[in-house]
Design a protein around this motif. Structure first.
Motif, mmCIF file in Angstrom:
data_model
loop_
_atom_site.group_PDB
_atom_site.id
_atom_site.type_symbol
_atom_site.label_atom_id
_atom_site.label_comp_id
_atom_site.label_asym_id
_atom_site.label_seq_id
_atom_site.Cartn_x
_atom_site.Cartn_y
_atom_site.Cartn_z
ATOM 1 N N GLU A 269 0.793 -1.052 0.084
ATOM 2 C CA GLU A 269 0.010 -0.016 0.035
ATOM 3 C C GLU A 269 0.678 1.061 -0.004
ATOM 4 N N ASN A 490 -3.102 -5.437 6.326
ATOM 5 C CA ASN A 490 -3.890 -6.548 5.792
ATOM 6 C C ASN A 490 -5.206 -6.645 6.778
ATOM 7 N N LYS A 493 -7.297 -4.136 5.767
ATOM 8 C CA LYS A 493 -7.878 -4.093 4.340
ATOM 9 C C LYS A 493 -9.309 -5.185 4.792
ATOM 10 N N LYS A 497 -13.247 -3.977 3.766
ATOM 11 C CA LYS A 497 -13.993 -4.593 2.836
ATOM 12 C C LYS A 497 -15.160 -5.138 3.417
ATOM 13 N N MET A 534 -7.227 3.004 8.116
ATOM 14 C CA MET A 534 -8.223 3.181 6.937
ATOM 15 C C MET A 534 -7.919 4.066 6.009
ATOM 16 N N LEU A 537 -5.106 3.788 3.084
ATOM 17 C CA LEU A 537 -5.530 2.890 1.944
ATOM 18 C C LEU A 537 -5.014 3.790 0.793
ATOM 19 N N TYR A 541 -6.691 0.839 -4.536
ATOM 20 C CA TYR A 541 -7.325 -0.223 -3.794
ATOM 21 C C TYR A 541 -8.498 -0.257 -3.579
ATOM 22 N N LYS A 542 -9.299 1.116 -2.863
ATOM 23 C CA LYS A 542 -10.477 1.543 -2.697
ATOM 24 C C LYS A 542 -11.360 1.376 -4.158
ATOM 25 N N LEU A 545 -11.779 -2.353 -4.802
ATOM 26 C CA LEU A 545 -13.064 -2.946 -4.320
ATOM 27 C C LEU A 545 -14.324 -2.778 -4.705
#
Length: 558
Positions: A269, A490, A493, A497, A534, A537, A541-542, A545
């Motif tokens: 990240e 991790n 993440k 999620k 958070m 991030l 990545y956001k 998802l």
């Protein structure tokens, strides 16, 4: 950089023509000598003669055609061209009117025609990207040069960068745009001075309005000088040598700024966030460079530039800091003491604003360089040293000069911690080493937070175990900290999620926290840490998802 830079011109008589191009010739890879082959020294000398001569065997028919005018020609066919050799890599940069290889000649010729005919941006001046796998990809920047004898008092030129690597060329767009504009502006400013001086002697606008106009005889009305060379337009006798230097540097610098790196596994990240920040910075610089309408509004003020630089907070200058400085987390822990260090580290991990106030900006910046290793890159917002207070939403690391007052709402807040760095009064004694920080400064830590910091978070407990183990070197502790950060990222993440993307309830979220090992002693601190992390991030990545979730919902609905 495996590319070629060319200056192109739209001639009034002959259409698009290539005026000047610079290419990089890489040294041949070493291979075992074969019987009867030339020795390496002879091969090198032959290559040098070929580069120096640049006889343009493949394109001699193109350069010596009778329809070449002054505006279509840069260097005469007998000119040897220009050669620059990079002593570090052995790469030679060769410049002449046309490339020396027939394949490159056709590629550059097509790029020249397209850049000055069909592939233009709105307004006909500016950058554009086009190309394909067969003929290469082109970054083109078109522009006008003032000419008192031309139609509309200007001539049309373009600079093209041709490469086969589309991704590399697109990633180099901000860099190429910024530096090509400097070259173009230099040409335009020089030509504008010549244009103004010629108009002062003989204003062509009045001459044309008072004479009968006929398109057929228009070139002859200009004393037969329908096409003028760029050297004549700029009155720059060393123009082509200067362009050779600019284009050669551009190829070298553009090839050095981006390098391939083999990564084991998916990028972290922190890597993704750094890439996003670099892209944003380059886009911002390009936006400033491309701002129109002169005056003071077209460029950021000095204070704004300094402030923007402070907020980016580059940590690459730790070794350049002068005077006493913190070298590592272990060193900072030894200076502050275990209790104060744990309190300070707790505030850092929780996302509270950490304020250092003192007279030594280098010492404060070194402390921030050490402390921010505890957080993901995306969670760090720092102002190393400021003459006034900055709100917590703008930075979570803030350095202040000793005379800056702390607002009442900050000093009474449990979401901030203040470290006052006070000079120790010493008499006339022997000089103290910079490494002995306690002999020079006294550190007072204060915070309105009443929550105990001895239970959690779990990450802080593990960090303290590693720091207190004297058998582990500083390098090993750094690697241990890196592994702990990845472990907790991790967990972040998974929680993101589960809670933000899927929108699960509180009971399900509690089960996930237990599965992640975030419950038990220090559970409140663990949850607070996860929520703060958070924010670190990456946008990639956001968005990935959210796109995956929406795609799954559409599939189920169908």
């Amino acid at each position: 950089m495996n590319a070629l830079v060319a200056l192109c011109h739209f001639c009034e008589l002959h259409g698009p023509r290539t005026l000047f191009c610079t290419e990089a010739v890489h040294p041949p890879s070493p291979s075992p000598p074969q019987p009867g082959s030339a020795i390496p020294g002879d091969r090198d000398r032959e290559g040098d003669r070929e580069g120096e001569g640049l006889t343009m065997r493949a394109n001699s028919s193109a350069t010596q055609r009778a329809d070449m005018c002054e505006g279509c020609r840069s260097l005469p066919a007998s000119h040897p061209g220009f050669v620059s050799v990079d002593s570090e890599t052995g790469i030679r940069y060769l410049s002449h009117q046309h490339p020396r290889q027939p394949q490159l000649f056709s590629v550059v010729r097509q790029a020249c025609v397209r850049s000055l005919s069909c592939e233009v941006c709105p307004g006909r001046e500016g950058p554009i990207f086009f190309g394909d796998e067969q003929h290469g990809f082109v970054f083109s920047h078109t522009f006008f040069i003032k000419d008192s004898l031309a139609r509309g008092f200007q001539r049309w030129y373009s600079i093209v960068v041709v490469a086969m690597d589309r991704i590399y060329l697109i990633n180099s767009w901000p860099f190429l745009l910024r530096h090509l504009r400097l070259t173009i502006q230099s040409l335009q400013n020089t030509a504008l001075k010549v244009f103004d001086s010629e108009q002062g002697v003989c204003p062509q606008r009045a001459v044309r309005m008072n004479s009968a106009f006929s398109p057929a005889v228009f070139p002859h009305q200009r004393s037969g000088n329908a096409a003028r060379s760029l050297t004549s337009l700029t009155q720059h006798q060393n123009l082509w040598a200067s362009l050779h230097s600019s284009f050669s540097w551009l190829l070298k610098a553009c090839g050095s700024r981006l390098t391939e790196k083999l990564l084991e596994g998916a990028p972290t990240e922190d890597t993704l966030v750094l890439i996003e920040r670099q892209t944003e910075q380059e886009e911002e610089m390009s936006a400033w460079d491309g701002a129109e309408g002169g005056g003071s509004n077209s460029q950021p003020s000095q204070s704004e530039s300094v402030q923007a630089k402070d907020f980016q907070f580059d940590d690459g200058r730790q070794e350049d800091l002068i005077g006493p400085k913190f070298k590592s987390l272990r060193h900072l822990r030894q200076v502050l003491g275990t209790t104060d260090f744990r309190q300070l580290t707790w505030h850092v991990l929780m996302g509270n604003q950490v304020i250092w106030r003192g007279a030594d900006p280098c010492l404060i910046q070194s402390a921030f360089n050490v402390l921010k290793a505890l957080l993901p890159v995306g969670c760090v917002r720092a102002v190393p040293y400021s003459p006034h207070y900055e709100e917590a939403y703008r930075c979570n690391f803030l350095g202040l000069s000793p005379d800056v007052p702390i607002p009442a709402h900050v000093s009474s807040s449990e979401f901030s911690v203040l470290v006052d760095v006070l000079n120790v009064e010493r008499g006339c004694v022997n000089p103290v080493s910079d490494d002995d920080i306690l002999s020079l400064y006294q550190f007072n830590i204060s915070s309105a937070n009443t929550q105990p910091t001895d239970k959690g978070p779990t990450l802080l407990n593990k960090i303290e175990v590693a720091l207190s183990n004297e058998n582990l070197s500083v390098e090993v502790v750094s690697l241990c900290l890196l592994c702990l950060k990845e472990e907790w990222m991790n967990k972040v993440k998974v929680l993101f999620k589960f809670s933000k993307v899927d929108g699960r309830g509180k009971e399900d979220t509690q089960k996930v926290l237990a599965l992640l090992g975030a419950t038990g002693p220090g559970e409140e601190d663990n949850v607070r840490l996860l929520k703060f992390w958070m924010t670190g991030l990456s946008k990639l990545y956001k968005s990935h998802l959210m796109t995956a979730v929406r795609g799954g919902e559409r599939t189920l609905s169908q």
